[in-house]
Design a protein around this motif. Structure first.
Motif, PDB file in Angstrom:
ATOM      1  N   HIS A 158       0.862  -1.179   0.000  1.00  0.00           N
ATOM      2  CA  HIS A 158       0.000   0.000   0.000  1.00  0.00           C
ATOM      3  C   HIS A 158       0.899   1.230   0.000  1.00  0.00           C
ATOM      4  O   HIS A 158       1.024   1.920  -0.999  1.00  0.00           O
ATOM      5  N   GLU A 159       1.540   1.505   1.123  1.00  0.00           N
ATOM      6  CA  GLU A 159       2.508   2.600   1.193  1.00  0.00           C
ATOM      7  C   GLU A 159       3.856   2.106   0.662  1.00  0.00           C
ATOM      8  O   GLU A 159       4.089   0.902   0.516  1.00  0.00           O
ATOM      9  N   ILE A 160       4.743   3.041   0.368  1.00  0.00           N
ATOM     10  CA  ILE A 160       6.091   2.727  -0.124  1.00  0.00           C
ATOM     11  C   ILE A 160       7.075   2.864   1.033  1.00  0.00           C
ATOM     12  O   ILE A 160       7.077   3.880   1.730  1.00  0.00           O
ATOM     13  N   PHE A 161       7.914   1.844   1.228  1.00  0.00           N
ATOM     14  CA  PHE A 161       8.801   1.817   2.395  1.00  0.00           C
ATOM     15  C   PHE A 161      10.280   1.841   2.038  1.00  0.00           C
ATOM     16  O   PHE A 161      11.119   1.637   2.906  1.00  0.00           O
ATOM     17  N   SER A 162      10.612   2.080   0.763  1.00  0.00           N
ATOM     18  CA  SER A 162      12.025   2.167   0.394  1.00  0.00           C
ATOM     19  C   SER A 162      12.159   3.000  -0.869  1.00  0.00           C
ATOM     20  O   SER A 162      11.235   3.069  -1.693  1.00  0.00           O
ATOM     21  N   GLU A 163      13.317   3.614  -1.024  1.00  0.00           N
ATOM     22  CA  GLU A 163      13.575   4.376  -2.234  1.00  0.00           C
ATOM     23  C   GLU A 163      13.690   3.459  -3.446  1.00  0.00           C
ATOM     24  O   GLU A 163      13.382   3.859  -4.571  1.00  0.00           O
ATOM     25  N   ALA A 164      14.117   2.222  -3.223  1.00  0.00           N
ATOM     26  CA  ALA A 164      14.192   1.260  -4.330  1.00  0.00           C
ATOM     27  C   ALA A 164      12.804   1.008  -4.910  1.00  0.00           C
ATOM     28  O   ALA A 164      12.625   0.960  -6.136  1.00  0.00           O
ATOM     29  N   GLU A 165      11.809   0.850  -4.041  1.00  0.00           N
ATOM     30  CA  GLU A 165      10.442   0.649  -4.533  1.00  0.00           C
ATOM     31  C   GLU A 165       9.937   1.905  -5.239  1.00  0.00           C
ATOM     32  O   GLU A 165       9.301   1.832  -6.293  1.00  0.00           O
ATOM     33  N   ARG A 166      10.230   3.071  -4.663  1.00  0.00           N
ATOM     34  CA  ARG A 166       9.785   4.327  -5.281  1.00  0.00           C
ATOM     35  C   ARG A 166      10.372   4.458  -6.696  1.00  0.00           C
ATOM     36  O   ARG A 166       9.665   4.849  -7.630  1.00  0.00           O
ATOM     37  N   ARG A 167      11.650   4.128  -6.846  1.00  0.00           N
ATOM     38  CA  ARG A 167      12.271   4.184  -8.179  1.00  0.00           C
ATOM     39  C   ARG A 167      11.592   3.211  -9.138  1.00  0.00           C
ATOM     40  O   ARG A 167      11.414   3.510 -10.320  1.00  0.00           O
ATOM     41  N   GLY A 168      11.215   2.043  -8.619  1.00  0.00           N
ATOM     42  CA  GLY A 168      10.534   1.064  -9.458  1.00  0.00           C
ATOM     43  C   GLY A 168       9.196   1.579  -9.967  1.00  0.00           C
ATOM     44  O   GLY A 168       8.850   1.416 -11.145  1.00  0.00           O
ATOM     45  N   TRP A 169       8.448   2.231  -9.090  1.00  0.00           N
ATOM     46  CA  TRP A 169       7.161   2.799  -9.498  1.00  0.00           C
ATOM     47  C   TRP A 169       7.362   3.932 -10.497  1.00  0.00           C
ATOM     48  O   TRP A 169       6.634   4.030 -11.493  1.00  0.00           O
ATOM     49  N   HIS A 170       8.338   4.788 -10.245  1.00  0.00           N
ATOM     50  CA  HIS A 170       8.617   5.863 -11.197  1.00  0.00           C
ATOM     51  C   HIS A 170       8.953   5.290 -12.577  1.00  0.00           C
ATOM     52  O   HIS A 170       8.506   5.802 -13.611  1.00  0.00           O
ATOM     53  N   ARG A 171       9.770   4.241 -12.592  1.00  0.00           N
ATOM     54  CA  ARG A 171      10.149   3.609 -13.859  1.00  0.00           C
ATOM     55  C   ARG A 171       8.912   3.089 -14.589  1.00  0.00           C
ATOM     56  O   ARG A 171       8.745   3.311 -15.803  1.00  0.00           O
ATOM     57  N   LEU A 172       8.027   2.400 -13.856  1.00  0.00           N
ATOM     58  CA  LEU A 172       6.828   1.821 -14.471  1.00  0.00           C
ATOM     59  C   LEU A 172       5.930   2.913 -15.043  1.00  0.00           C
ATOM     60  O   LEU A 172       5.425   2.791 -16.177  1.00  0.00           O
ATOM     61  N   LEU A 173       5.722   3.979 -14.288  1.00  0.00           N
ATOM     62  CA  LEU A 173       4.857   5.062 -14.751  1.00  0.00           C
ATOM     63  C   LEU A 173       5.442   5.773 -15.967  1.00  0.00           C
ATOM     64  O   LEU A 173       4.734   6.071 -16.938  1.00  0.00           O
ATOM     65  N   ARG A 174       6.752   6.028 -15.930  1.00  0.00           N
ATOM     66  CA  ARG A 174       7.389   6.676 -17.080  1.00  0.00           C
ATOM     67  C   ARG A 174       7.311   5.789 -18.322  1.00  0.00           C
ATOM     68  O   ARG A 174       7.088   6.256 -19.436  1.00  0.00           O
ATOM     69  N   LYS A 175       7.532   4.494 -18.116  1.00  0.00           N
ATOM     70  CA  LYS A 175       7.546   3.544 -19.228  1.00  0.00           C
ATOM     71  C   LYS A 175       6.244   3.594 -20.014  1.00  0.00           C
ATOM     72  O   LYS A 175       6.245   3.566 -21.259  1.00  0.00           O
ATOM     73  N   HIS A 176       5.126   3.661 -19.317  1.00  0.00           N
ATOM     74  CA  HIS A 176       3.825   3.568 -19.983  1.00  0.00           C
ATOM     75  C   HIS A 176       3.147   4.911 -20.213  1.00  0.00           C
ATOM     76  O   HIS A 176       2.344   5.031 -21.156  1.00  0.00           O
ATOM     77  N   LEU A 177       3.444   5.905 -19.390  1.00  0.00           N
ATOM     78  CA  LEU A 177       2.739   7.185 -19.479  1.00  0.00           C
ATOM     79  C   LEU A 177       3.621   8.327 -19.947  1.00  0.00           C
ATOM     80  O   LEU A 177       3.116   9.388 -20.317  1.00  0.00           O
ATOM     81  N   GLY A 178       4.937   8.144 -19.900  1.00  0.00           N
ATOM     82  CA  GLY A 178       5.850   9.209 -20.278  1.00  0.00           C
ATOM     83  C   GLY A 178       6.008  10.245 -19.178  1.00  0.00           C
ATOM     84  O   GLY A 178       5.519  10.066 -18.055  1.00  0.00           O
ATOM     85  N   ALA A 179       6.692  11.340 -19.504  1.00  0.00           N
ATOM     86  CA  ALA A 179       6.898  12.420 -18.537  1.00  0.00           C
ATOM     87  C   ALA A 179       5.600  13.191 -18.337  1.00  0.00           C
ATOM     88  O   ALA A 179       4.754  13.269 -19.239  1.00  0.00           O
ATOM     89  N   GLY A 180       5.470  13.768 -17.139  1.00  0.00           N
ATOM     90  CA  GLY A 180       4.239  14.483 -16.826  1.00  0.00           C
ATOM     91  C   GLY A 180       4.039  15.734 -17.656  1.00  0.00           C
ATOM     92  O   GLY A 180       3.009  15.911 -18.308  1.00  0.00           O
ATOM     93  N   GLN A 181       4.994  16.655 -17.595  1.00  0.00           N
ATOM     94  CA  GLN A 181       4.973  17.899 -18.372  1.00  0.00           C
ATOM     95  C   GLN A 181       3.658  18.658 -18.208  1.00  0.00           C
ATOM     96  O   GLN A 181       3.141  19.254 -19.152  1.00  0.00           O
ATOM     97  N   GLY A 182       3.119  18.612 -16.992  1.00  0.00           N
ATOM     98  CA  GLY A 182       1.897  19.349 -16.706  1.00  0.00           C
ATOM     99  C   GLY A 182       0.627  18.725 -17.238  1.00  0.00           C
ATOM    100  O   GLY A 182      -0.458  19.316 -17.128  1.00  0.00           O
ATOM    101  N   ARG A 183       0.716  17.520 -17.807  1.00  0.00           N
ATOM    102  CA  ARG A 183      -0.487  16.873 -18.330  1.00  0.00           C
ATOM    103  C   ARG A 183      -1.411  16.446 -17.187  1.00  0.00           C
ATOM    104  O   ARG A 183      -0.971  16.166 -16.077  1.00  0.00           O
TER     105      ARG A 183
END
Length: 264
Positions: free
Chosen positions: A31-56
């Protein structure tokens, strides 16, 4: 004796169940994120499929305490977090205030959001689809909310697919009489409510990614991608669990599904 008529529905049951769990929601790994390694993994997954935010514009459905909402905010999306539980939203708002994050939170039913049509570039949700009473109606709603070319990212689990880790955990629980699964509800009242919900939702048994994709395509989405390459996230989570919990996490059928609304 004649039964008393009531307007209390399965959707109300689902809302109240998650409201009841709001106070302890962030204590669970996954549920919550308990390590920076997990946070990086989520960032990677979101970028992979959704791209950069750029205010979208991003809509995080069933946002709970806003874990995914904050990840999207990290990546530069303009985020709206929607949940049907005011208790979850109260905690989400406190998190955002503490972080100074500019996230809009609204109380919404994920199957009928009342949000403006074609107003979002991306929609995300995590562990929402299994709770849907009418996924076809929900997917049609999400399709309508997206701008042409917009992306929907679903993260979920084939919950009743009995993997090796689950079989081992259940055998251990039977032997010892002690629940050991990550996210296992040990409160009897909560467990009974969870059981009632599981019996009435659409995916009351298994929820293979392929079945979800088929419904998404019927709603009009195209270019489905089923991504099970989430080992960095699951390894990071497993390291914060007991041995049995971690092994189960690593052997479960967990997936991300990304689909697109056509431009034409």
């Amino acid at each position: 004796m004649r039964s008393v008529e009531t307007n209390y529905s399965i959707r109300d049951e689902i809302r109240d169940y998650w409201s009841m769990r709001a106070a302890s929601f962030d204590e669970s790994v996954g549920h919550e994120i308990f390590s920076e390694a997990e946070r990086r993994g989520w960032h990677r997954l979101l970028r992979k499929h959704l791209g950069a935010g750029q205010g979208r514009a991003a809509l995080d459905l069933a946002c709970g305490t806003a874990v995914i909402s904050h990840l999207l905010d990290d990546l530069g999306f303009q985020v709206t977090g929607a949940d049907w539980s005011e208790d979850m939203l109260a905690r989400a708002r406190r998190k955002a205030e503490a972080r100074g994050a500019d996230i809009r939170f609204v109380m919404r039913d994920a199957e009928n959001t009342m949000e403006p049509r074609e107003s979002y570039d991306v929609i995300t949700n995590r562990h929402l689809v299994w709770t849907l009473v009418d996924p076809s109606a929900a997917f049609a709603e999400w399709f309508a909310l997206l701008k042409p070319g917009g992306k929907l990212l679903i993260v979920d689990t084939n919950q009743d697919a009995t993997c090796l880790g689950t079989r081992i955990r259940k055998a251990w629980e039977k032997l010892t009489g002690q629940p050991n699964g990550a996210g296992v509800v040990t409160d009897l009242a909560a467990a009974e409510r969870h059981r009632r919900i599981r019996e009435q939702v659409y995916f009351s048994a298994m929820m293979p990614a392929e079945a979800v994709v088929a419904l998404l395509q019927k709603a009009g989405f195209v270019d489905p991608v089923v991504d099970r390459s989430m080992g960095d996230i699951h390894w990071a989570q497993a390291r914060k669990m007991t041995l049995l919990q971690g092994f189960e996490r690593l052997t479960q059928d967990r997936y991300a599904i990304c689909v697109t609304k056509p431009t034409g």
